[in-house]
Design a protein around this motif. Structure first.
Motif, mmCIF file in Angstrom:
data_model
loop_
_atom_site.group_PDB
_atom_site.id
_atom_site.type_symbol
_atom_site.label_atom_id
_atom_site.label_comp_id
_atom_site.label_asym_id
_atom_site.label_seq_id
_atom_site.Cartn_x
_atom_site.Cartn_y
_atom_site.Cartn_z
ATOM 1 N N TYR A 44 0.863 -1.189 0.000
ATOM 2 C CA TYR A 44 0.000 0.000 0.000
ATOM 3 C C TYR A 44 0.895 1.234 0.000
ATOM 4 O O TYR A 44 2.118 1.115 -0.117
ATOM 5 C CB TYR A 44 -0.986 -0.024 1.171
ATOM 6 N N SER A 45 0.295 2.432 0.062
ATOM 7 C CA SER A 45 1.031 3.666 -0.215
ATOM 8 C C SER A 45 2.181 3.909 0.760
ATOM 9 O O SER A 45 3.194 4.484 0.391
ATOM 10 C CB SER A 45 0.071 4.861 -0.183
ATOM 11 N N LYS A 46 2.051 3.477 2.032
ATOM 12 C CA LYS A 46 3.076 3.747 3.033
ATOM 13 C C LYS A 46 4.082 2.612 3.183
ATOM 14 O O LYS A 46 4.981 2.712 4.002
ATOM 15 C CB LYS A 46 2.418 4.014 4.385
ATOM 16 N N GLY A 47 3.938 1.513 2.449
ATOM 17 C CA GLY A 47 4.857 0.387 2.568
ATOM 18 C C GLY A 47 4.169 -0.894 2.170
ATOM 19 O O GLY A 47 3.572 -0.995 1.107
ATOM 20 N N PHE A 48 4.226 -1.908 3.038
ATOM 21 C CA PHE A 48 3.550 -3.170 2.772
ATOM 22 C C PHE A 48 3.148 -3.818 4.094
ATOM 23 O O PHE A 48 3.683 -3.493 5.145
ATOM 24 C CB PHE A 48 4.435 -4.125 1.959
ATOM 25 N N ALA A 49 2.159 -4.725 3.994
ATOM 26 C CA ALA A 49 1.678 -5.485 5.155
ATOM 27 C C ALA A 49 1.872 -6.959 4.870
ATOM 28 O O ALA A 49 1.652 -7.414 3.744
ATOM 29 C CB ALA A 49 0.203 -5.184 5.413
ATOM 30 N N CYS A 50 2.307 -7.714 5.879
ATOM 31 C CA CYS A 50 2.503 -9.152 5.707
ATOM 32 C C CYS A 50 1.992 -9.880 6.938
ATOM 33 O O CYS A 50 1.895 -9.307 8.018
ATOM 34 C CB CYS A 50 3.975 -9.474 5.460
ATOM 35 N N SER A 51 1.663 -11.162 6.753
ATOM 36 C CA SER A 51 1.181 -11.997 7.851
ATOM 37 C C SER A 51 2.275 -12.982 8.213
ATOM 38 O O SER A 51 2.841 -13.637 7.340
ATOM 39 C CB SER A 51 -0.076 -12.754 7.422
ATOM 40 N N ILE A 55 -3.438 -16.436 8.433
ATOM 41 C CA ILE A 55 -3.985 -15.474 7.466
ATOM 42 C C ILE A 55 -3.606 -15.929 6.065
ATOM 43 O O ILE A 55 -2.439 -16.192 5.777
ATOM 44 C CB ILE A 55 -3.452 -14.056 7.760
ATOM 45 N N THR A 56 -4.611 -16.035 5.194
ATOM 46 C CA THR A 56 -4.382 -16.494 3.824
ATOM 47 C C THR A 56 -4.389 -15.360 2.806
ATOM 48 O O THR A 56 -3.782 -15.481 1.752
ATOM 49 C CB THR A 56 -5.457 -17.521 3.428
ATOM 50 N N CYS A 57 -5.078 -14.266 3.112
ATOM 51 C CA CYS A 57 -5.164 -13.172 2.142
ATOM 52 C C CYS A 57 -5.384 -11.853 2.881
ATOM 53 O O CYS A 57 -6.065 -11.813 3.902
ATOM 54 C CB CYS A 57 -6.301 -13.419 1.148
ATOM 55 N N ILE A 58 -4.775 -10.764 2.351
ATOM 56 C CA ILE A 58 -4.919 -9.416 2.913
ATOM 57 C C ILE A 58 -5.292 -8.475 1.780
ATOM 58 O O ILE A 58 -4.768 -8.606 0.671
ATOM 59 C CB ILE A 58 -3.610 -8.924 3.561
ATOM 60 N N CYS A 59 -6.191 -7.528 2.046
ATOM 61 C CA CYS A 59 -6.498 -6.496 1.055
ATOM 62 C C CYS A 59 -6.868 -5.196 1.767
ATOM 63 O O CYS A 59 -7.337 -5.217 2.903
ATOM 64 C CB CYS A 59 -7.611 -6.931 0.108
ATOM 65 N N PHE A 60 -6.611 -4.081 1.077
ATOM 66 C CA PHE A 60 -6.918 -2.749 1.595
ATOM 67 C C PHE A 60 -8.056 -2.139 0.798
ATOM 68 O O PHE A 60 -8.222 -2.435 -0.399
ATOM 69 C CB PHE A 60 -5.688 -1.832 1.481
ATOM 70 N N SER A 61 -8.817 -1.258 1.459
ATOM 71 C CA SER A 61 -9.835 -0.483 0.760
ATOM 72 C C SER A 61 -9.145 0.563 -0.119
ATOM 73 O O SER A 61 -7.987 0.901 0.101
ATOM 74 C CB SER A 61 -10.757 0.199 1.768
ATOM 75 N N PRO A 62 -9.839 1.094 -1.149
ATOM 76 C CA PRO A 62 -9.192 2.090 -2.029
ATOM 77 C C PRO A 62 -8.657 3.304 -1.282
ATOM 78 O O PRO A 62 -7.628 3.848 -1.641
ATOM 79 C CB PRO A 62 -10.317 2.477 -2.988
ATOM 80 N N SER A 63 -9.327 3.718 -0.204
ATOM 81 C CA SER A 63 -8.844 4.861 0.579
ATOM 82 C C SER A 63 -7.811 4.466 1.626
ATOM 83 O O SER A 63 -7.296 5.326 2.335
ATOM 84 C CB SER A 63 -10.028 5.538 1.278
ATOM 85 N N GLU A 64 -7.513 3.145 1.754
ATOM 86 C CA GLU A 64 -6.529 2.601 2.703
ATOM 87 C C GLU A 64 -6.879 2.930 4.146
ATOM 88 O O GLU A 64 -6.024 3.116 4.993
ATOM 89 C CB GLU A 64 -5.117 3.092 2.366
ATOM 90 N N MET A 122 -7.399 1.307 9.859
ATOM 91 C CA MET A 122 -6.062 1.896 9.842
ATOM 92 C C MET A 122 -6.155 3.313 10.391
ATOM 93 O O MET A 122 -6.656 4.213 9.699
ATOM 94 C CB MET A 122 -5.515 1.928 8.419
ATOM 95 N N PRO A 123 -5.706 3.566 11.638
ATOM 96 C CA PRO A 123 -5.782 4.927 12.202
ATOM 97 C C PRO A 123 -4.631 5.791 11.701
ATOM 98 O O PRO A 123 -4.030 5.511 10.670
ATOM 99 C CB PRO A 123 -5.695 4.676 13.704
ATOM 100 N N SER A 124 -4.304 6.837 12.470
ATOM 101 C CA SER A 124 -3.214 7.745 12.090
ATOM 102 C C SER A 124 -1.876 7.027 12.196
ATOM 103 O O SER A 124 -1.798 5.847 12.506
ATOM 104 C CB SER A 124 -3.230 8.974 13.009
ATOM 105 N N THR A 125 -0.798 7.754 11.953
ATOM 106 C CA THR A 125 0.543 7.151 11.933
ATOM 107 C C THR A 125 0.996 6.661 13.294
ATOM 108 O O THR A 125 2.001 5.978 13.392
ATOM 109 C CB THR A 125 1.576 8.183 11.425
ATOM 110 N N ASP A 126 0.257 6.992 14.355
ATOM 111 C CA ASP A 126 0.680 6.587 15.703
ATOM 112 C C ASP A 126 0.324 5.153 16.043
ATOM 113 O O ASP A 126 0.651 4.689 17.118
ATOM 114 C CB ASP A 126 0.039 7.505 16.769
ATOM 115 N N TYR A 127 -0.355 4.438 15.133
ATOM 116 C CA TYR A 127 -0.780 3.073 15.503
ATOM 117 C C TYR A 127 0.405 2.114 15.612
ATOM 118 O O TYR A 127 0.325 1.104 16.297
ATOM 119 C CB TYR A 127 -1.809 2.528 14.500
#
Length: 1130
Positions: free
Chosen positions: A203-210, A233-242, A259-264
């Protein structure tokens, strides 16, 4: 009037082998299911991945487990575009993921067990663009981070980052600590499994993995405490607005994470939530619809019972048990249900927020149970007996013996009961007498489901013979074929006009009644597994289906014109709910406690408000007084500032008038100067124009001569290349003819090979299918015996665990309550102390305000002094900033040196890897030579034995001659052939080795040349700096020399004066004094000349040393061509 069926909602996901894709909106508004065709079978081509780019529409699939070659199809033309063999291994290796680059739709990435490959589609073919280096990994997933960067997850828990197809770096991803204990079924798998990365998404800020193994949080819909279970976890997806991340797991659950602000990332713990609610994770074994309420009850092999509302599409109740649930039945009121377990049949009260077991019946492995339409009776299958119980007294009223009833249906007036079994029998029972009134037996069919018409005279049955049967008056009246599909479930609408049938492929068929003679039905693709249960709601508006894949579908029934069906009487649903008396008492107690707290809080709030009002009124008075004083002082200041402003305006006007006069004078002077300059420039321009005309004429003559020579050369070249073109065209025609002949031969060989392979595949398929059927039968028998013993053990263990957990929970609750009481007492004491502290602080602040006002006046005095000092400090800051700039430049130089050191380290690592590869190659050659030696020794022994046998025929020359010929043919000719083959292979190997060696040396030498150039430049700059410093020293010495000469001259003049004085005063010899002074001056000059000569010699030596330094410090390596030379000689 014809009817059609349309999907409006479903719950659950697929667990069958047939691939399915489920699409859902985040808010739960709409879901869509995409399945494969009905003709799917595991032996055919199995789709592995699908991707659709912007321009090309390509489909990648794997032919078989033993032949993992990727094919690319064009959907529009339905033909194979490209065929690529991804992996040449003999073991089973499927392609887990294929994806297109988001930026370049011609780039494809393929990953799997032991391979990572990048392909580019160009000119109708897929070309590999990377070379795999290093140890092969089991790549489970990948994601494109950019046009050149790809991140891959492996089965060992590592993330590999590839840049332009080459490994850039890797990262070991460790899973977090797992709280809670795993269940008994998952305990072994958690211990045995290694961490692996099963899903990656960018996604725009990097990537997510399980990173698995892992567990997800406790279900919120159940009141029973549930132990954590492993969910990968078998699959991950983000909404268009992330803003939302959705995750699917191996337990067929969907979770979401906002996905909250950058403080999460800084938070210690963040939890997943269900996207909607928990779903079934195993096959659904039971389904029943309530008459008076719009609810459905389902049970599954995942040990859970769930109650759904098919009008609001929500999960109302959910409870997990310790045993697997085989059957479920809802009471017509919806307030009770029956659930069949492996050890008991339980009568459960459906409460508002829980399920309470009211009564247990000793019925083991009850696979079918059902309430009567009136709700006063219920039937349950107990082995070969159907037992009838009363719902009020819970007494066994009747036992229907004769066969193991698989499905039980009640007549409209509850006077009769209908059942079927696996032996092909359908019976009608009279409940008043307990005897059969009708029977229909067909031994060739295994019945799976029956349904009754509204008049209870016609029975519809489905089974293993792929037909739908209409039975009445003890005989089969009509049969409808299923067309190569097995019917698994059947249901009839309450109006009796429509019949709904579920198939083994997961489809639902809708038919009219009376049954059609030909194929007249509407078929709808629904589940990914066989339909296990099917039912119609009491108002005929909804159709409910459940499947082996763990999903339940709610269908809305429409007329053929697309309108909702309307009944003669509108059906009203009940809204009553059961609740336990203890729950009501607890809630009443809680209400009283809350009311008391509210009254106490109100009194406290009123008191605090009064105190605040008093304090606020006092503060307002004080503020008014302070503000009035400040206003008066500000008015005085404003008057003073206004007077200063008027004075400054007068001064400004005078300065402006003076500046205007100066500006007018300067303008006049500039105009006179510019006029003179223009005249001078005009004269120069005329002279340059004359010179340019002369130059142009000369260049035109030269261009004319050059063009003539160019035309001659072009004519000669055209003649020469036309002859060459004619020769090459003839050669091309000959090559094209050879290619056509070779293509025809290749196509014939290919056709023959394909025919032979198809025949072999069919033979192997028939053999393995027979073997599978035999093994499955034996496995089923063994599993049944083992399952009974395991279930007994598990039930005893679970009861012990339940009791221990209850005791621990009570202790924890007691401790928590004691802690709460202590914390409340502490809070009261803290509040009292805070009130006292605040009163003290208010008094202190008032004193502080008075002190600050006094200090304010003093600070204004110091302001003028500080402004003067500030100007001095600014000047000092400017000088410091210059020093900082110089230091920054030095830091940049140091960083450049660091980068050079890093590059040298990487080159050293490359040299180490090269030497390791050379060592491996030499080990292989040693092994080959030893084998050759052993073979030669064995051959010599054989030759000696044969010679010894041949020597025995010395007397008979004919036999001796024949023996020698045999020896020659046996050893000499074979050795020549072997030597020729060995020579050829050795030559090729030596050539490849030398080529690789030379390429490596070339690359290393190029790097060395670059390095040496950099070193040479650094040395050269260093020497230049030294030369500059030496020149400076020489200049300094020269200056010192001139100073010395002046001193000598001054000394000489002084000496002359002194000599004259001495000559006047004394009668001594003046010549001696003159000689001594001259000698001293000469010595000083000689010493300085010697120092200058010494410095010049040093400069020359350093210059010669620089010229003598070579560009390359290393020599080219010598090639070992001795083996290749020997091979040529042989």
């Amino acid at each position: 009037m014809g009817w059609t069926v349309a999907t409006i909602f479903f719950w659950g996901t697929s667990t069958s082998k047939r691939p399915a894709v489920c699409v859902s909106s985040v808010r739960g508004e709409r879901r869509v299911t995409v399945k494969t065709s009905a003709a799917y079978s595991p032996t055919k081509r199995e789709k592995s991945c699908l991707a659709t780019p912007a321009v090309l529409l390509l489909e990648i699939e794997v032919i078989s487990p033993l032949d993992p070659s990727a094919h690319t199809h064009l959907h529009k033309t339905k033909c194979v575009m490209v065929n690529i063999t991804v992996c040449m291994c003999k073991t089973i290796s499927l392609v887990p993921q294929v994806s297109f680059s988001p930026q370049d739709n011609a780039q494809i990435c393929v990953t799997g067990n032991g391979f990572f490959k990048l392909f580019k589609y160009s000119e109708g073919t897929l070309k590999q663009t990377n070379l795999q280096k290093g140890e092969p990994q089991n790549y489970l997933c990948h994601a494109w981070l950019s046009e050149e960067e790809i991140i891959c997850g492996t089965a060992t828990g590592k993330l590999f980052l590839f840049e332009t197809g080459e490994l850039y770096t890797f990262l070991a991803c460790s899973c977090s600590d797992i709280s809670g204990e795993p269940t008994s079924e998952d305990n072994g798998s958690l211990q045995d499994s290694l961490p692996q990365i099963s899903a990656v998404v960018a996604y725009s800020k990097g990537f997510a993995c399980s990173s698995s193994p892992g567990v997800l949080p406790q279900d919120l819909f159940t009141t029973v405490p549930k132990l954590f279970r492993r969910q990968d976890i078998t699959c991950i997806c983000f909404s268009p607005s992330e803003e939302v991340m959705v995750v699917s797991t191996t337990k067929n659950q969907l979770y979401m994470f906002t996905m909250p602000s950058t403080d999460y990332l800084k938070e210690e713990s963040s939890h997943f939530e269900y996207l909607h609610f928990p779903l079934h994770s195993a096959s659904i074994t039971g389904l029943d619809v309530c008459i008076r309420r719009p609810i459905v009850a389902t049970c599954s092999l995942d040990k859970s019972v769930r109650v759904w509302n098919y009008k609001t599409n929500t999960l109302e109740l959910y409870k997990e048990f310790w045993e697997e649930a085989y059957a479920v039945a809802l009471h017509p009121t919806g307030l009770f249900c029956l659930v069949g377990f492996s050890d008991k049949l339980r009568f459960i009260s459906v409460l508002y927020e829980d399920m309470h077991v009211f009564k247990d019946f000793p019925v083991r492995e009850c696979r079918e149970c059902s309430f009567s339409n009136g709700g006063h009776l219920f039937a349950a299958v107990n082995g070969n007996v159907i037992q009838i119980y009363s719902c009020t007294t819970f007494e066994n009223i009747n036992n229907l013996k004769g066969h193991s009833g698989k499905v039980i249906k009640w007549s409209a007036d509850d006077s009769k009961c209908f059942s079927c079994d696996t032996h092909g029998a359908v019976y009608e029972w009279n409940l008043s007498t307990g005897k059969r009134e009708m029977e229909c037996v067909l031994t060739s069919c295994i019945y799976s489901s029956i349904a009754l018409h509204s008049d209870s005279k016609v029975i519809f049955a489905v089974g293993s013979d792929q037909t739908l049967k209409e039975i009445s008056e003890s005989s089969i009246q009509h049969e409808v074929p299923a067309l190569d599909v097995v019917y698994t479930a059947v249901a009839v609408s309450h109006s009796g006009d429509m019949i709904f049938v579920g198939t083994s492929l997961g489809t639902v068929r809708a038919m009219k009644y009376p049954l059609p003679l030909c194929r007249e039905f509407n078929e709808y693709q629904a589940h990914a597994g066989a339909v296990t249960k099917i039912s119609v709601s009491n108002d005929d508006l909804f159709l409910l289906t459940a499947s082996e894949d763990g999903s339940i579908f709610f269908w809305k029934v429409y007329s053929k014109k697309g309108k909702i069906l309307k009944r003669e009487k509108e059906f009203e649903y009940a809204e009553e709910v059961l609740i336990m008396k203890s729950d009501i008492e607890e809630k009443n107690r809680a209400m009283l406690d809350l009311q008391i707290r509210v009254s106490e809080l109100q009194t406290e709030n009123d008191y605090q408000l009064r105190l605040k009002d008093m304090s606020c009124s006092e503060k307002i008075k004080e503020l008014e007084e302070t503000f009035t004083q400040e206003l008066e002082s500000l008015k005085n200041k404003h008057q003073i500032l206004q007077a200063e402003k008027d004075n400054q305006e007068m001064q400004h006007q005078l300065q402006v008038s003076e500046l205007m006069n100066k500006h007018a004078k300067e303008m006049r002077d500039l105009e006179s100067d510019s006029n003179q300059k223009l005249l001078m420039e005009n004269e120069k321009y005329q002279e340059l124009q004359v010179n340019s005309q002369r130059m142009q004429e000369e260049y035109e003559k030269q261009l004319h001569n050059l063009q003539e020579s160019k035309n001659r050369a072009l004519e000669e070249l055209t003649d020469y290349y036309e002859e060459k073109l004619n020769e090459k065209s003839l050669l091309l025609e000959e090559a094209e003819e050879d290619m056509r002949q070779q293509l025809q031969a290749h196509e014939e060989i290919k056709k023959q090979m394909e025919e032979d392979e198809d025949r072999e595949i069919q033979d192997i398929k028939i053999k393995y299918e027979r073997w599978l059927i035999e093994e499955k039968e034996s496995n089923l028998q063994l599993k049944g015996e083992i399952g009974v013993m395991n279930k007994r053990l598990n039930s005893l263990q679970k009861e012990l665990k339940e009791r221990n957990s209850d005791i621990e929970e009570m202790k924890l609750e007691q401790q928590n309550l004691e802690g709460v009481i202590k914390s409340l007492e502490k809070d009261i004491s803290m509040l009292n102390t805070n009130i006292e502290k605040r009163t003290n602080t208010i008094q202190e602040k008032e004193k502080h305000i008075y002190d600050l006002k006094n200090k304010n006046q003093e600070l204004e005095k110091f302001k003028f002094v500080l402004d003067h000092r500030l100007e001095q400090f600014r000047k000092q800051i400017e000088s410091r900033e210059n020093d900082i700039k110089i230091m920054k430049e030095q830091i940049h130089e140091m960083e450049r040196e660091l980068e050079q050191l890093h590059k040298e380290n990487t080159q050293l690592e490359l040299n180490i890897t090269q030497t390791q590869q050379k060592l491996k190659a030499t080990d292989k050659e040693l092994h080959k030579e030893r084998q050759k030696k052993q073979n030669m020794e064995a051959l010599i022994k054989r030759f000696k034995m044969d010679l010894h046998n041949c020597v025995g025929f010395i007397q008979d020359y004919k036999k001796l001659k024949a023996g020698i010929r045999e020896l020659y043919t046996k050893y000499v000719q074979q050795l020549e052939m072997v030597e020729m083959e060995e020579v050829d292979t050795d030559l090729q190997q030596e050539y490849m080795r030398q080529r690789e060696y030379l390429e490596r040396n070339l690359a290393a030498l190029k790097k060395r040349v670059v390095k040496d150039q950099q070193i040479h430049q650094a040395a050269y700059t260093h020497i230049m700096q030294e030369n500059v410093s030496l020149i400076r020293e020489i200049n300094d010495l020269r200056q010192e020399l001139t100073v010395a000469h002046t001193q000598v001259h001054d000394l000489q003049s002084a000496l002359r004066l002194t000599k004259k004085k001495q000559a006047i005063q004394d009668t001594g010899d003046p010549a001696v004094l003159r000689l001594n002074a001259q000698k001293e001056n000469e010595k000083i000059i000689e010493m300085q000349l010697l120092e200058i000569q010494h410095l010049r010699d040093q400069i020359q030596e350093k210059g010669q040393g620089l010229e003598a330094q070579p560009l390359l410090h290393g020599m080219f390596p010598k090639l070992n061509l001795e083996r290749s030379h020997k091979a040529h000689q042989h």
